[in-house]
Scaffold this motif. Structure first.
Motif, short mmCIF file in Angstrom:
data_model
loop_
_atom_site.label_atom_id
_atom_site.label_comp_id
_atom_site.label_asym_id
_atom_site.label_seq_id
_atom_site.Cartn_x
_atom_site.Cartn_y
_atom_site.Cartn_z
N PHE A 153 3.08 6.84 -28.23
CA PHE A 153 2.01 6.78 -29.22
C PHE A 153 0.67 6.97 -28.52
O PHE A 153 0.53 6.74 -27.32
CB PHE A 153 2.04 5.49 -30.04
N TYR A 154 -0.30 7.42 -29.28
CA TYR A 154 -1.57 7.90 -28.74
C TYR A 154 -2.69 6.91 -29.02
O TYR A 154 -2.80 6.39 -30.14
CB TYR A 154 -1.90 9.25 -29.38
N HIS A 155 -3.52 6.67 -28.00
CA HIS A 155 -4.73 5.86 -28.14
C HIS A 155 -5.92 6.82 -28.18
O HIS A 155 -6.37 7.30 -27.14
CB HIS A 155 -4.89 4.91 -26.96
N PRO A 156 -6.43 7.14 -29.35
CA PRO A 156 -7.45 8.19 -29.43
C PRO A 156 -8.75 7.85 -28.72
O PRO A 156 -9.41 8.74 -28.19
CB PRO A 156 -7.66 8.36 -30.94
N SER A 157 -9.15 6.60 -28.72
CA SER A 157 -10.45 6.26 -28.12
C SER A 157 -10.44 6.43 -26.61
O SER A 157 -11.48 6.67 -26.00
CB SER A 157 -10.84 4.82 -28.47
N LYS A 158 -9.25 6.32 -26.01
CA LYS A 158 -9.17 6.45 -24.55
C LYS A 158 -8.42 7.71 -24.13
O LYS A 158 -8.24 7.93 -22.93
CB LYS A 158 -8.48 5.22 -23.95
N ASP A 159 -8.00 8.53 -25.10
CA ASP A 159 -7.23 9.74 -24.80
C ASP A 159 -6.07 9.38 -23.88
O ASP A 159 -5.94 9.86 -22.76
CB ASP A 159 -8.13 10.80 -24.16
N LEU A 160 -5.19 8.55 -24.37
CA LEU A 160 -4.15 7.95 -23.55
C LEU A 160 -2.86 7.83 -24.34
O LEU A 160 -2.85 7.49 -25.51
CB LEU A 160 -4.66 6.58 -23.09
N TRP A 161 -1.74 8.15 -23.68
CA TRP A 161 -0.42 8.04 -24.29
C TRP A 161 0.34 6.88 -23.67
O TRP A 161 0.27 6.65 -22.47
CB TRP A 161 0.37 9.33 -24.08
N THR A 162 1.12 6.20 -24.52
CA THR A 162 1.91 5.06 -24.08
C THR A 162 3.34 5.20 -24.61
O THR A 162 3.54 5.57 -25.77
CB THR A 162 1.31 3.74 -24.62
N VAL A 163 4.31 4.91 -23.78
CA VAL A 163 5.70 4.96 -24.22
C VAL A 163 5.98 3.78 -25.14
O VAL A 163 5.75 2.62 -24.79
CB VAL A 163 6.67 4.95 -23.02
N LEU A 164 6.45 4.09 -26.35
CA LEU A 164 6.77 3.05 -27.33
C LEU A 164 8.23 2.62 -27.23
O LEU A 164 8.55 1.44 -27.20
CB LEU A 164 6.47 3.56 -28.74
N GLU A 165 9.13 3.59 -27.19
CA GLU A 165 10.55 3.26 -27.18
C GLU A 165 11.35 4.46 -26.69
O GLU A 165 10.92 5.61 -26.81
CB GLU A 165 11.01 2.87 -28.59
N LYS A 166 12.52 4.17 -26.13
CA LYS A 166 13.48 5.20 -25.77
C LYS A 166 14.71 5.02 -26.65
O LYS A 166 15.38 4.00 -26.58
CB LYS A 166 13.84 5.11 -24.29
N ILE A 167 14.98 6.02 -27.49
CA ILE A 167 16.05 5.94 -28.48
C ILE A 167 17.22 6.81 -28.03
O ILE A 167 17.04 7.98 -27.71
CB ILE A 167 15.55 6.41 -29.86
#
Length: 623
Positions: A358-372
């Motif tokens: 998922f994306y954090h727009p204010s910091k232009d940053l991606w974070t792993v939410l889950e591995k399915i």
């Protein structure tokens, strides 16, 4: 770029804590705007050895720490905090050298009240604390007259009572404690002869007995141990005045190995697993993020408080509603999902693990939410509907097609199988109109290309065939405008590349032909924004020289297409979404870009953490 998380976590940063100690008046609190779904707190004795215990909260959007509150303790140093079920528990500590406390203070983070719990059997400091099956275990520590303990006490929160359990094989303090598969691991520390230890002992609460673990390569004290993906990590610590490297135990082979790029000068450290990284708190106010995939180390912004024994905790998800407040302007909570972007899609190399970011727009940053874990490796399609990520069909090992449909709840992370589609296929188009989800086209076994349309009813968990498209197609682009579904481009049953556009009216259950694009495209996106239809990227030949570098725009009033410049080069297999009046573009071989339709300017964004052959961007909505 600030963090990964993986911050970020794990989905991983929950809300925040606020509290007040019953003996504290006028506790200081910052007016925080908590615009994130989960977070970290930091606590621990200060360099000044004050009886004020200051709690800080981490804002991952800004990579910054804020003071949330202060409360009074009798102890000034060497106490051990532990977060359990929304309560911050403080065990023992040093009141004033050399006096030691046996008190246990409970701070209820929801009600902002504090209370004293039953005292431990011994006055002690520098103990190890962990929790197993609702019981809290306190091990070792140092007491009055510098006595070192091997005692283990178990606290029962339901009855507010302590029970003495089987003691540790060794007396130790300043040791590290963690839990894995229902057992307590105790590592390192200092023994009664002031000798630094590298031994590990493992406690089984079911048998109330200890067994010896595999000793670390280095003697350590004042350090954390953490479990992640079947490995045990020991980071930082001290055994002389020099620092020791981190190390990792492969629990399947029983072998330790060194970790490079770990932290210098990390005595007195605390660490937690956060967003597929370790967030490491060094003494004073230093913070580091160790990425657990690349093992690259990034120095984070410092905390506000200089601490001699910093400890961090991940605030549990159950506290979101208690501590969440309104987000700042132009930001939304991840838990709202109304304007959050998710990224997913088949990875390179091929894997049946679908990693969702998922994306954090204010910091232009991606974070792993889950591995399915899926049954397919490629060719699946996806959409977000009512807070659930739905994954349709797909292909296993290039030839076997599936009709499975999986639902992943973004809030609870629960996976559910839905009714399968009627046809086994991959590389379909998916769109939602009102309460129904439409899956159109795709490719099946033996190279069968479909023009069929299946409609899914979430309430009945059932599928219905609707009017088919005029053209059989796969690798096409689909989107919705004004209650109608648009299907464009793709590859047909003769493996010709298409520029045709079809429009489906669900009220009439019929298709009409739209104005075709100027260029044949497949593996591309269509986006509606400001009364215009954008067709971006894609390719019409397997040759990279023939990829369609420019996009084109259809004026929905005049029905005329015009070419646009400054779009992506080499953007085969790319996906795009309209976001904040911009178009966010994700190319499989180009990275991420933000396209401004007004200025036709293109800005490069930070890349995702996963290399994908068929990336998908989805706007996640809870509505």
């Amino acid at each position: 770029m600030m963090v990964d998380y993986k911050y970020l976590f794990i989905f991983s940063m929950l809300a925040i804590l606020a509290f007040a100690h019953s003996d504290t008046e006028g506790a200081k609190e910052d007016n925080l705007e908590l615009d994130y779904p989960f977070t970290l707190i930091a606590v621990g004795p200060t360099i000044s050895k004050s009886n004020l215990c200051t709690v800080e909260v981490y804002n991952p959007w800004q990579d910054s720490w804020s003071i949330f509150g202060e409360f009074n303790l009798k102890a000034t140093d060497c106490y051990t905090p532990f977060l359990s079920k929304g309560k911050l528990l403080i065990f023992g500590g040093e009141i004033k050298f050399p006096d030691v406390s046996d008190e246990v203070v409970s701070l209820d983070l929801a009600s902002k009240t504090s209370s004293y719990l039953a005292q431990m059997s011994q006055k002690k400091k520098n103990v190890g604390v962990t929790e197993i099956d609702g019981y809290i275990y306190v091990s070792g520590g140092m007491g009055d007259d510098f006595i070192t303990y091997d005692i283990v006490e178990r606290y029962n929160p339901a009855s507010d009572t302590w029970t003495v359990m089987t003691p540790m094989p060794l007396k130790r303090y300043f040791h590290a404690v963690s839990t894995w598969e229902g057992k307590m691991y105790v590592a390192g520390g200092i023994n009664e002869r002031n000798i630094n230890l590298n031994s590990i002992d493992i406690y089984d609460p079911k048998s109330n007995s200890w067994t010896a673990g595999i000793a670390m390569q280095f003697c350590r004290y004042k350090f954390p141990i953490l479990f992640h993906d079947g490995d045990l990590f020991a980071i930082g610590g001290n055994w002389t005045l020099d620092d020791v490297p981190g190390e990792r135990l492969d629990l399947s082979t029983g072998k330790w190995s060194n970790i490079t790029n770990t932290v210098e000068h990390t005595r007195w450290t605390g660490a937690i697993v956060f967003n597929n990284s370790f967030i490491i708190s060094g003494n004073m106010n230093n913070n580091y993020e160790l990425n657990l995939e690349t093992f690259l180390l990034r120095k984070m912004n410092p905390k506000k408080i200089l601490r001699s024994s910093p400890i961090s905790f991940l605030v549990p998800k159950t506290l979101v509603s208690v501590f969440q407040s309104a987000p700042p302007e132009n930001e939304t909570l991840i838990t709202d999902y109304s304007t959050t972007i998710l990224a997913l899609g088949p990875s390179d190399p091929k894997s049946n693990i679908c990693t969702v970011e998922f994306y954090h727009p204010s910091k232009d940053l991606w974070t792993v939410l889950e591995k399915i874990e899926l049954n397919v490796t490629d060719g699946y399609s996806a959409i977000v509907s009512h807070g659930k990520l739905l994954i349709f069909g797909g292909i296993l090992n290039y030839h076997e097609h599936f009709n499975e449909v999986m639902s992943f709840d973004l809030a609870t992370k629960k996976i559910t199988k839905l009714a399968p589609m009627e046809e086994k296929k991959g590389n379909m188009g998916v769109a939602q109109i009102d309460e129904f989800i439409y899956v159109c086209g795709g490719i099946g076994d033996n190279g069968t290309i479909y023009n069929t349309v299946e409609r899914y009813d979430p309430k009945a968990d059932s599928w219905t065939f609707m009017a088919p498209m005029e053209n059989k197609r796969y690798f096409h682009a689909v989107n919705v405008w004004d209650g109608k579904m648009y299907a464009a481009g793709g590859v047909d049953y003769k493996f010709d590349y298409l520029k045709s556009l079809e429009i489906y009216d669900p009220k009439l259950n019929q298709w009409t032909l739209g104005t075709p694009m100027e260029i044949e495209r497949y593996k591309f996106s269509i986006i509606f924004l400001d009364g215009r239809l954008f067709a971006l990227g894609g390719t019409w030949s397997m040759s990279i020289d023939n990829q369609n570098n420019d996009g084109e725009i259809l004026d929905l009033d005049t029905q005329k297409w015009t070419n646009i410049s400054n779009t992506l080069e080499y953007t085969t297999w790319h996906s795009a979404v309209a976001f904040n009046n911009q178009i966010i573009i994700y190319g499989s071989n180009t990275g991420n870009f933000e396209y401004n339709p007004e200025t036709t300017s293109l800005s490069e964004l930070n890349p995702n953490k996963i290399n994908r052959t068929s990336p998908m961007l989805l706007l996640a909505s809870m509505n």
